[in-house]
Write an enzyme that holds these catalytic residues in place. Structure first.
Site, PDB file in Angstrom:
ATOM      1  N   LEU A 195      12.955 -17.260  -6.383  1.00 17.27           N
ATOM      2  CA  LEU A 195      13.045 -15.803  -6.416  1.00 17.27           C
ATOM      3  C   LEU A 195      12.924 -15.426  -7.886  1.00 17.27           C
ATOM      4  O   LEU A 195      13.418 -16.160  -8.759  1.00 17.27           O
ATOM      5  CB  LEU A 195      14.390 -15.323  -5.865  1.00 17.27           C
ATOM      6  CG  LEU A 195      14.635 -15.527  -4.367  1.00 17.27           C
ATOM      7  CD1 LEU A 195      16.047 -15.078  -3.990  1.00 17.27           C
ATOM      8  CD2 LEU A 195      13.616 -14.777  -3.526  1.00 17.27           C
ATOM      9  N   ASP A 196      12.286 -14.291  -8.168  1.00 17.66           N
ATOM     10  CA  ASP A 196      12.150 -13.857  -9.561  1.00 17.66           C
ATOM     11  C   ASP A 196      13.534 -13.645 -10.172  1.00 17.66           C
ATOM     12  O   ASP A 196      14.507 -13.408  -9.455  1.00 17.66           O
ATOM     13  CB  ASP A 196      11.391 -12.520  -9.635  1.00 17.66           C
ATOM     14  CG  ASP A 196       9.972 -12.637  -9.115  1.00 17.66           C
ATOM     15  OD1 ASP A 196       9.430 -13.762  -9.130  1.00 17.66           O
ATOM     16  OD2 ASP A 196       9.415 -11.601  -8.702  1.00 17.66           O
ATOM     17  N   ILE A 197      13.580 -13.631 -11.500  1.00 20.72           N
ATOM     18  CA  ILE A 197      14.875 -13.478 -12.188  1.00 20.72           C
ATOM     19  C   ILE A 197      15.595 -12.192 -11.758  1.00 20.72           C
ATOM     20  O   ILE A 197      16.814 -12.170 -11.612  1.00 20.72           O
ATOM     21  CB  ILE A 197      14.694 -13.563 -13.734  1.00 20.72           C
ATOM     22  CG1 ILE A 197      16.057 -13.645 -14.423  1.00 20.72           C
ATOM     23  CG2 ILE A 197      13.838 -12.434 -14.281  1.00 20.72           C
ATOM     24  CD1 ILE A 197      16.011 -14.145 -15.847  1.00 20.72           C
TER      25      ILE A 197
END
Ligand code: URA
Length: 242
Positions: free
Chosen positions: A102-104
């Site tokens: 998952l993106d930051i």
């Protein structure tokens, strides 16, 4: 497997702590007190107890994390806190890793395990595992966008599989939408890029589910729990023995 390794992997303590624990005669193998860290045991058949409590050997561990924003989906990073920092020592000792990324700034459901076969099955594009994301969007998402999602959006490097766009609410005055997006892939920034392809912008993203796994809404951001027996048996439908 050496007895000290078994005890460390069960979260009893570090190698040095385990050595001291053994010296204090707190460990028994098949009912007999053992003090040698070097003793070889078979974790499947030998009964090991610590302080009178039987230890159950788990080769594979499965964690559900409510990933918060600001941590990265990796096992190590020089600059940022990683999702591994959210888990316990046992997870780190047993080689647990995140299943996909998952993106930051994305929050929500993240599965972590040391079962490579399961990770592979869930991430394989051939398995078409549904992932549901909730997105807050700048702009009004429309019926036409739903059709575009359904037809398969063409990104610069990828032709997306058909995806589902459910419009939960729109705020015409402030030009904002709340949507659920179901995709069966996991390309880099995929949801954000699909929304961008419709001329709008994701301002907040949260994963709600991955296949049969649903984010446990009793978890707080940054909290985790082990998967339940029921969740594990649902995952067995992916043809993996857990
Ligand atoms: N799609 C994105 O754009 N970001 C994520 O973190 C997951 C899916």
């Amino acid at each position: 497997m050496r007895l000290d390794k078994f005890l460390v992997e069960n979260g009893i303590g570090s190698r040095t702590e385990v050595k001291a624990i053994l010296k204090r005669k707190l460990v028994a193998v098949n009912g007999k007190v053992e003090t040698s860290p070097k003793l070889h045991i078979d974790p499947m058949t030998d009964q090991v107890s610590y302080n009178g409590q039987s230890l159950v050997y788990e080769e594979f561990l499965y964690y559900m994390l409510y990933k918060p924003a600001g941590v990265i989906s990796a096992t190590e990073d020089a600059q940022h806190k990683t999702v591994m920092d959210c888990l316990d020592d046992l997870a780190r000792k047993k080689g647990v890793f995140p299943v996909g990324r998952l993106d930051i700034d994305t929050e929500g459901l993240l599965l972590l395990t040391n079962n490579g076969q399961l990770a592979h099955a869930l991430l394989s594009p051939k398995k078409h595992v549904d992932k549901i994301y909730q997105a807050e969007v700048d702009g009004i998402m429309t019926r036409k966008d739903q059709d575009v999602f359904q037809e398969g959006i063409v990104l610069s490097d990828h032709h997306c599989l058909p995806a589902q766009l459910d419009i939960l609410s729109v705020d015409v005055e402030n030009q904002k939408s709340l949507v659920n997006i179901t995709i069966q892939e996991g390309k880099f920034h995929q949801v954000k890029r699909m929304v961008k392809a419709c001329g709008k912008k994701v301002t907040y993203l949260k994963r709600l589910s991955m296949g049969p796994l649903l984010l446990d809404d009793s978890l707080q951001k940054g909290d985790w729990r082990r998967l339940t027996e029921k969740e594990l048996s649902c995952l067995e439908s992916f043809g993996v023995t857990l």
